[in-house]
Motif scaffolding. Structure first.
Motif, PDB file in Angstrom:
ATOM      1  N   VAL A  21      -7.867   0.160   4.575  1.00  0.00           N
ATOM      2  CA  VAL A  21      -6.826  -0.812   4.940  1.00  0.00           C
ATOM      3  C   VAL A  21      -7.248  -2.218   4.529  1.00  0.00           C
ATOM      4  O   VAL A  21      -6.454  -2.980   3.962  1.00  0.00           O
ATOM      5  N   MET A  22      -8.489  -2.553   4.775  1.00  0.00           N
ATOM      6  CA  MET A  22      -8.979  -3.888   4.409  1.00  0.00           C
ATOM      7  C   MET A  22      -9.018  -4.085   2.897  1.00  0.00           C
ATOM      8  O   MET A  22      -8.979  -5.217   2.408  1.00  0.00           O
ATOM      9  N   THR A  23      -9.075  -2.984   2.153  1.00  0.00           N
ATOM     10  CA  THR A  23      -9.128  -3.073   0.693  1.00  0.00           C
ATOM     11  C   THR A  23      -7.747  -2.926   0.054  1.00  0.00           C
ATOM     12  O   THR A  23      -7.634  -2.857  -1.174  1.00  0.00           O
ATOM     13  N   GLY A  24      -6.697  -2.829   0.865  1.00  0.00           N
ATOM     14  CA  GLY A  24      -5.331  -2.788   0.348  1.00  0.00           C
ATOM     15  C   GLY A  24      -4.838  -1.434  -0.113  1.00  0.00           C
ATOM     16  O   GLY A  24      -3.763  -1.321  -0.692  1.00  0.00           O
ATOM     17  N   GLN A  25      -5.605  -0.368   0.165  1.00  0.00           N
ATOM     18  CA  GLN A  25      -5.212   0.961  -0.310  1.00  0.00           C
ATOM     19  C   GLN A  25      -4.318   1.722   0.676  1.00  0.00           C
ATOM     20  O   GLN A  25      -3.670   2.698   0.309  1.00  0.00           O
ATOM     21  N   ALA A  26      -4.322   1.300   1.936  1.00  0.00           N
ATOM     22  CA  ALA A  26      -3.540   1.998   2.960  1.00  0.00           C
ATOM     23  C   ALA A  26      -3.140   1.029   4.057  1.00  0.00           C
ATOM     24  O   ALA A  26      -3.668  -0.089   4.152  1.00  0.00           O
ATOM     25  N   LYS A  27      -2.204   1.473   4.888  1.00  0.00           N
ATOM     26  CA  LYS A  27      -1.800   0.718   6.072  1.00  0.00           C
ATOM     27  C   LYS A  27      -2.096   1.560   7.309  1.00  0.00           C
ATOM     28  O   LYS A  27      -2.251   2.783   7.218  1.00  0.00           O
ATOM     29  N   PHE A  28      -2.161   0.893   8.444  1.00  0.00           N
ATOM     30  CA  PHE A  28      -2.439   1.584   9.702  1.00  0.00           C
ATOM     31  C   PHE A  28      -1.362   1.231  10.718  1.00  0.00           C
ATOM     32  O   PHE A  28      -1.088   0.062  10.974  1.00  0.00           O
ATOM     33  N   ALA A  84       0.853  -1.199   0.000  1.00  0.00           N
ATOM     34  CA  ALA A  84       0.000   0.000   0.000  1.00  0.00           C
ATOM     35  C   ALA A  84       0.886   1.245   0.000  1.00  0.00           C
ATOM     36  O   ALA A  84       1.892   1.292   0.710  1.00  0.00           O
ATOM     37  N   PRO A  85       0.547   2.268  -0.783  1.00  0.00           N
ATOM     38  CA  PRO A  85       1.428   3.440  -0.940  1.00  0.00           C
ATOM     39  C   PRO A  85       1.452   4.410   0.232  1.00  0.00           C
ATOM     40  O   PRO A  85       2.309   5.276   0.302  1.00  0.00           O
ATOM     41  N   ILE A  86       0.511   4.292   1.155  1.00  0.00           N
ATOM     42  CA  ILE A  86       0.434   5.264   2.254  1.00  0.00           C
ATOM     43  C   ILE A  86       0.093   4.551   3.562  1.00  0.00           C
ATOM     44  O   ILE A  86      -0.670   3.585   3.581  1.00  0.00           O
ATOM     45  N   THR A  87       0.693   5.035   4.648  1.00  0.00           N
ATOM     46  CA  THR A  87       0.407   4.508   5.978  1.00  0.00           C
ATOM     47  C   THR A  87      -0.131   5.642   6.850  1.00  0.00           C
ATOM     48  O   THR A  87       0.470   6.713   6.919  1.00  0.00           O
TER      49      THR A  87
END
Length: 243
Positions: A102-109, A72-75
């Protein structure tokens, strides 16, 4: 001589009994309504949780556990304290971000412990989370959900919080305690937050790719205090995925 007076005297007890029955019935209904409202209120106050079992997890070089697709490109990096009232209010926003992005793979937490309102107990909670992950990988995010539950149930500041935490996760409490005595997890998180300039909680930053944590900037506006709203975070995540 009245021929109706015996009837009147005989009817009085019947009406009185009817009134008493109605009063009792009304009281029963009122109690039932209050009970139902109470149940609804309690269920509504329960904190939202993250279904972390379905989301990839990675561990950074400093020991922080990150939730989400490694590519994912952004956290989204949150510095928070479970006991902080503003953090408790903001928790639903972060849960929604996790569900939608996050669940869809677009970001991290990435969740970092930054003690404010909780003081020493929040330091302890951060050490417990770190040590739980050491003892049973994957426990950090399950423990994260438990901490929010403990806050809502009044358990967080109790003397039995640690042992309850171990029992709920099925972990060895003695081993957890031994680990917490040497854990520097919270110190690492605090230093990172201070480097960024976090002075209160919640404090939010972002990490693009493997870069350093920085303030969130959306449409020229820098969010360097508090927690940005859902729309600002969603915009930043979408822009990161489009670039």
């Amino acid at each position: 001589m009245s021929t109706t007076s015996p009837v009147k005297r005989g009817a009085q007890p019947v009406k009185s009994n009817q009134r008493q029955q109605l009063i009792v019935l009304g009281a029963v209904i009122a109690v039932a309504v209050i009970a139902i409202v109470g149940v609804i209120a309690l269920s509504g106050s329960a904190p939202s949780s993250i279904n972390s079992a379905e989301i990839p997890q990675t561990t950074l070089s400093d020991g922080a556990v990150v939730l989400g697709d490694p590519n994912a490109p952004i956290t989204i990096v949150e510095f928070a304290d479970f006991a902080c009232p503003h953090c408790q209010t903001y928790h639903s926003t972060m849960t929604r971000i996790v569900e939608d992005f996050v669940m869809t793979g677009q970001a991290k937490f990435e969740y970092r412990i930054f003690p404010t309102a909780g003081g020493a107990q929040t330091v302890f909670s951060g050490q417990l989370l770190h040590c739980a992950e050491q003892q049973a990988p994957g426990s950090f995010w399950r423990g994260y959900d438990l901490m929010w539950t403990y806050i809502s149930r009044g358990i967080y500041f109790g003397n039995e919080m640690g042992s309850t935490f171990a029992r709920d996760l099925g972990l060895n409490y003695s081993e957890l305690l031994a680990c917490t005595s040497s854990s520097n997890r919270v110190t690492v998180d605090q230093r990172l937050g201070q480097t960024l300039g976090v002075t209160g909680t919640p404090g939010l930053g972002v990490r693009y790719g493997d870069g350093a944590v920085e303030w969130l900037v959306v449409n020229g506006v820098t969010f360097n205090q508090g927690g940005p709203g859902y729309d600002a975070l969603a915009t930043a995540i979408r822009e990161a995925n489009e670039s």
